[in-house]
Scaffold this active site. Structure first.
Site, mmCIF file in Angstrom:
data_model
loop_
_atom_site.group_PDB
_atom_site.id
_atom_site.type_symbol
_atom_site.label_atom_id
_atom_site.label_comp_id
_atom_site.label_asym_id
_atom_site.label_seq_id
_atom_site.Cartn_x
_atom_site.Cartn_y
_atom_site.Cartn_z
ATOM 1 N N LYS A 31 56.955 -64.058 11.503
ATOM 2 C CA LYS A 31 58.391 -64.203 11.800
ATOM 3 C C LYS A 31 59.138 -63.246 10.887
ATOM 4 O O LYS A 31 59.686 -63.656 9.859
ATOM 5 C CB LYS A 31 58.846 -65.627 11.443
ATOM 6 C CG LYS A 31 58.737 -66.632 12.544
ATOM 7 C CD LYS A 31 59.702 -67.806 12.347
ATOM 8 C CE LYS A 31 59.200 -68.869 11.434
ATOM 9 N NZ LYS A 31 59.867 -70.177 11.559
ATOM 10 N N ASP A 79 56.672 -66.471 7.083
ATOM 11 C CA ASP A 79 58.104 -66.636 7.373
ATOM 12 C C ASP A 79 58.907 -65.887 6.304
ATOM 13 O O ASP A 79 59.137 -64.676 6.429
ATOM 14 C CB ASP A 79 58.407 -68.136 7.413
ATOM 15 C CG ASP A 79 59.843 -68.453 7.787
ATOM 16 O OD1 ASP A 79 60.553 -67.554 8.254
ATOM 17 O OD2 ASP A 79 60.259 -69.620 7.619
HETATM 18 P P1 IMP Z 1 56.995 -68.724 3.779
HETATM 19 O O1 IMP Z 1 56.653 -68.879 2.318
HETATM 20 O O2 IMP Z 1 58.452 -68.935 4.033
HETATM 21 O O3 IMP Z 1 56.485 -67.443 4.380
HETATM 22 O O4 IMP Z 1 56.372 -69.956 4.499
HETATM 23 C C1 IMP Z 1 55.142 -69.987 5.059
HETATM 24 C C2 IMP Z 1 54.766 -71.422 5.366
HETATM 25 O O5 IMP Z 1 55.880 -72.168 5.854
HETATM 26 C C3 IMP Z 1 53.750 -71.427 6.472
HETATM 27 O O6 IMP Z 1 52.459 -71.405 5.956
HETATM 28 C C4 IMP Z 1 54.056 -72.733 7.175
HETATM 29 O O7 IMP Z 1 53.348 -73.774 6.570
HETATM 30 C C5 IMP Z 1 55.528 -72.957 6.949
HETATM 31 N N1 IMP Z 1 56.310 -72.514 8.129
HETATM 32 C C6 IMP Z 1 57.046 -71.394 8.269
HETATM 33 N N2 IMP Z 1 57.610 -71.304 9.482
HETATM 34 C C7 IMP Z 1 57.213 -72.420 10.146
HETATM 35 C C8 IMP Z 1 57.444 -72.908 11.493
HETATM 36 O O8 IMP Z 1 58.121 -72.305 12.344
HETATM 37 N N3 IMP Z 1 56.849 -74.100 11.793
HETATM 38 C C9 IMP Z 1 56.097 -74.795 10.922
HETATM 39 N N4 IMP Z 1 55.842 -74.365 9.667
HETATM 40 C C10 IMP Z 1 56.400 -73.187 9.286
#
Ligand code: IMP
Ligand code: MG
Length: 190
Positions: free
Chosen positions: A131, A103
């Site tokens: 995403k 994300d």
């Molecule tokens: P980042 O550090 O923002 O890239 O977050 C990654 C982590 O956030 C992923 O491993 C998920 O555990 C959580 N995450 C991000 N987007 C979603 C979503 O749409 N649904 C559920 N968990 C999410």
């Protein structure tokens, strides 16, 4: 029963199988002679890691870490915290991190930096979902199952308040499932 809480499907079970079949030859070409260490990021990686590793017909090792940037809700926190560390040495190893979703990119960047610092020979990432609209750190995963829009999704490892990880596909929750506080955050983040 869990089905009743889902507004719409984003990645169906057959589509997940198709994604894995598409990733298999790429991963085989890049890793079949390297005895990679697959590092799953708990808990979200569990269904994908399990299905993916069963399709890979070469020697590999499994390891797990728990690193969190989300704490059960729908928006990202700024801190990345190591809750459980790997118990396998990574020095000189080819590492393939297995993620449910990328994300903001913060979690994956932090884990990659750590594994490089510990002396990994190479570090790449396979993620079921990407995403790109959520990024605040520029980053493109090496192997991507599917790009999705900037939506909050659950299922196949992904949770809302630690639930729905066991749903066999990925979907969007019905609005009424969110707490009113989280619903506000979801709306503000779009
Ligand atoms: P980042 O550090 O923002 O890239 O977050 C990654 C982590 O956030 C992923 O491993 C998920 O555990 C959580 N995450 C991000 N987007 C979603 C979503 O749409 N649904 C559920 N968990 C999410
Ligand atoms: Mg995760």
């Amino acid at each position: 029963m869990l089905d009743n809480d889902i507004e719409k499907t984003v990645v169906s079970e057959p589509e997940i199988e198709t994604i894995i079949q598409r990733l298999k030859p790429e991963l085989t070409r890049d890793y079949e002679t390297k005895f990679p260490l697959l590092v799953g990021l708990l808990n979200g990686c569990v269904p994908f890691m399990s299905d993916l590793c069963k399709r890979l017909d070469f020697h590999l090792e499994l390891g797990f870490m728990d690193v969190s940037s989300y704490h059960g809700g729908v928006t990202s926190h700024h801190d990345v915290k190591i809750e459980k560390d790997l118990d396998v040495p990574v020095k000189g190893r080819h590492i393939l991190i297995v993620e449910d979703i990328v994300d903001s990119g913060r979690t994956i960047k932090a884990v990659m930096d750590l594994l490089h610092y510990r002396g990994a020979e190479s570090v790449k990432v396979v993620t079921l979902l990407d995403k790109p609209g959520g990024r605040n750190v520029p980053y493109v995963p090496d192997y991507i199952g599917k790009h999705i829009p900037n939506l909050f999704v659950v299922g196949y490892g992904l949770d809302y308040q630690n639930r729905y990880r066991n749903l066999p596909y990925v979907g969007v929750l019905k609005e009424e499932i969110y707490t009113s506080e989280d619903l506000e955050k979801t709306k503000n983040s779009h």
